[in-house]
Design an enzyme around this catalytic site. Structure first.
Site, PDB file in Angstrom:
ATOM      1  N   LYS A   1     106.379 119.523  17.779  1.00 26.45           N
ATOM      2  CA  LYS A   1     106.849 118.767  16.731  1.00 26.45           C
ATOM      3  C   LYS A   1     106.146 118.980  15.379  1.00 26.45           C
ATOM      4  O   LYS A   1     105.395 118.053  15.965  1.00 26.45           O
ATOM      5  CB  LYS A   1     107.782 117.155  16.781  1.00 26.45           C
ATOM      6  CG  LYS A   1     108.713 116.899  15.822  1.00 26.45           C
ATOM      7  CD  LYS A   1     107.857 116.392  14.722  1.00 26.45           C
ATOM      8  CE  LYS A   1     108.597 116.076  13.475  1.00 26.45           C
ATOM      9  NZ  LYS A   1     108.706 116.254  12.373  1.00 26.45           N
TER      10      LYS A   1
ATOM     11  N   GLU B   1      95.623 110.591  20.376  1.00 28.77           N
ATOM     12  CA  GLU B   1      93.989 111.163  19.678  1.00 28.77           C
ATOM     13  C   GLU B   1      94.456 110.877  18.107  1.00 28.77           C
ATOM     14  O   GLU B   1      94.689 111.240  17.260  1.00 28.77           O
ATOM     15  CB  GLU B   1      93.678 112.527  19.139  1.00 28.77           C
ATOM     16  CG  GLU B   1      92.752 112.622  18.952  1.00 28.77           C
ATOM     17  CD  GLU B   1      92.478 113.042  17.601  1.00 28.77           C
ATOM     18  OE1 GLU B   1      91.825 112.257  16.322  1.00 28.77           O
ATOM     19  OE2 GLU B   1      92.264 114.393  16.653  1.00 28.77           O
TER      20      GLU B   1
ATOM     21  N   CYS C   1      90.027 113.995  10.577  1.00 28.47           N
ATOM     22  CA  CYS C   1      89.887 112.452  11.550  1.00 28.47           C
ATOM     23  C   CYS C   1      88.823 112.562  11.862  1.00 28.47           C
ATOM     24  O   CYS C   1      88.342 110.967  12.364  1.00 28.47           O
ATOM     25  CB  CYS C   1      90.734 111.830  12.523  1.00 28.47           C
ATOM     26  SG  CYS C   1      90.154 114.228  14.672  1.00 28.47           S
TER      27      CYS C   1
ATOM     28  N   GLU D   1      90.335 104.112   6.653  1.00 29.49           N
ATOM     29  CA  GLU D   1      89.990 105.806   6.469  1.00 29.49           C
ATOM     30  C   GLU D   1      90.561 106.868   4.917  1.00 29.49           C
ATOM     31  O   GLU D   1      91.634 106.156   4.909  1.00 29.49           O
ATOM     32  CB  GLU D   1      90.397 106.133   7.893  1.00 29.49           C
ATOM     33  CG  GLU D   1      90.230 107.184   7.875  1.00 29.49           C
ATOM     34  CD  GLU D   1      90.926 108.707   9.335  1.00 29.49           C
ATOM     35  OE1 GLU D   1      90.576 109.868   9.377  1.00 29.49           O
ATOM     36  OE2 GLU D   1      92.176 107.718   9.232  1.00 29.49           O
TER      37      GLU D   1
END
Length: 465
Positions: free
Chosen positions: A160, A235, A269, A369
């Site tokens: 997906k 992750e 990331c 972040e």
């Protein structure tokens, strides 16, 4: 795959132009895909490791043959510079090449029994049908580093992809089918994210869910997966520190900082999010960094001189702008950048690469972040202070540091709570090495020999003679 009347337009985030229109799957379509994955698993898991290896190798070759096409597709739907997109295709294909070999190295063992009338055998087998939910920032590599080990192990695999970037996933799957991987073994579904996520996690057919994305979504998927006690690999988010010690090679540190921070417009990331610089060399480092960042060119990814592409969407843009404004209001100064280009009508958003100086702990950018091309600089006096600042986060994905002192380098490495660490290296990712985080940055590893472990079950057989 069942075609529905519901469609979605995929737009180029750099121009606002429609790249393509795709069909979305309904709940019934997704259920049917999951059921097909069970049938695919039953046959695929019984093929020989050599057969799976050959088909993966063919898939790898096809991807490289279509490198230019895939890179253009990534740039069109993601916006990253074409040179970065080409690098992603090669990097992503590398996982398929690696696991084509690892398929032949899934070993069991015999164990000395406690009785002469017994024999003990330990074997490994595929965990079962796997469902993957992948992000938009690396629409090829985030798929291949999950699909390759899963298929190598004998699992069937449903992807997906992110709604912003489904076209790369669709094309990769088509090439997989051309390589001889059966359609029921390798599938892609597009549709409502919440609905598909629940289908994957609540299904008794799907035996593992693998996800790359935000920590909040990862936690939700873990909770949902608990109802069927299925395996998960996650992750998740990061907030990478980058420490520059007083004895660091500053030219190297600047070069590697730029490579880490500004790749994909800072939308990665593992990119450096907090630059923690020794106060004795802060001014020199900041000056060198600002000069280097000033040379970066912002623009459309198809322009060969572009270094910084667009921000993927308005939500990402607004978050970046908010963090910059918050830092400015609380006393930070802008050494370079801090400007924006946006077109609400077209839906295009660009942030010029930015360096902030005088950043302090009360600023939002030190705790959230950024996912954008903004480098905040703060200072430290002792290495233990730098480590404390670096570890002051619930995340533990990647961290970086620069020092020429091997004793100090080993000390820093041993005290950073991160799964991936770069010492004088701003780009540590490699197909042959385990990628993954500690704390709230995830569960499991992708890449290297460790990457296939999450797709295997251990079976113990005790034989009475």
């Amino acid at each position: 795959m069942t075609v529905t009347t519901k469609t979605i337009e995929i737009k180029n985030p750099a121009t606002g132009e429609i790249v393509d229109t795709i069909s979305l799957q309904t709940e019934q379509d997704v259920k049917a895909a999951i059921e097909r994955s069970e049938a695919g698993y039953r046959t695929w898991s019984k093929t020989t490791a050599e057969d799976r290896s050959k088909r993966l190798r063919t898939w790898y070759n096809l991807i490289l043959e279509h490198k230019a096409e895939l890179a253009a597709l990534i740039t069109a739907e993601n916006g990253k510079p074409l040179k970065e997109a080409e690098g992603e295709v090669v990097y992503g294909a590398g996982y398929i090449e690696w696991y084509a070999e690892e398929a032949k190295r899934v070993y069991g063992r015999t164990v000395p029994a406690s009785s002469t009338e017994k024999r003990i055998v330990v074997t490994r087998q595929a965990v079962g049908p796997v469902a993957a939910i992948t992000p938009w920032n690396f629409p090829a590599a985030m798929i291949t580093r999950k699909a390759a080990p899963a298929l190598a192990a004998g699992c069937s695999f449903i992807i997906k992809p992110a709604p912003d970037t489904p076209l790369t996933a669709i094309r990769l799957v088509e090439l997989g089918h051309e390589a001889g991987i059966p359609e029921d073994v390798l599938q892609v579904v597009n549709g409502d994210s919440v609905m598909i996520g629940k289908q994957f996690t609540e299904s008794t057919i799907i035996q593992k869910v693998t996800f790359t994305g935000s920590t909040n979504v990862g936690k939700l998927l873990m909770k949902q997966s608990a109802t069927t006690v299925k395996q998960v690999s996650m992750e998740l988010g990061g907030h990478a520190p980058l420490i520059i010690d007083e004895d660091a090679n500053l030219d190297l540190a600047v070069k590697q900082t730029v490579a880490s921070k500004y790749r994909n417009a800072g939308q990665t990331c593992i990119c450096a999010n907090r630059l923690i610089v020794h106060e004795a060399i802060k001014d020199e480092f900041a000056s060198k960094l600002a000069a280097e960042v000033k040379s970066l060119e912002v623009g459309i990814g198809t322009n060969p001189t572009t270094d910084i592409g667009p921000i993927i969407n308005k939500n990402g843009f607004d978050k970046i702008v908010s963090q910059i404004n918050d830092a400015k209001e609380k006393g930070a100064s802008i050494l370079v950048g801090g400007s924006f280009d946006q077109d609400e009508e077209k839906g295009t958003y660009f942030v010029h690469p930015t360096v902030l100086d005088g950043v302090t702990d009360e600023m939002t950018i030190m705790h959230e972040e950024t996912f954008g091309p903004v480098a905040p600089i703060t200072t430290f006096t002792s290495i233990d202070d730098a480590i404390a600042i670096a570890n002051d986060t619930p995340f533990g994905l990647a961290a970086y540091y620069f020092t020429e002192n091997y004793r100090r380098g080993l000390y820093i490495a041993e005290n950073l709570d991160y799964g991936i660490i770069g010492w004088n290296d701003g780009g540590p990712s490699a197909v042959q090495a385990p990628f993954g985080g500690m704390k709230e940055s995830g569960i499991g590893r992708e890449g290297g020999p460790e990457g296939i472990e999450g797709y295997l079950e251990t079976k113990y057989l005790s034989i009475g003679l």
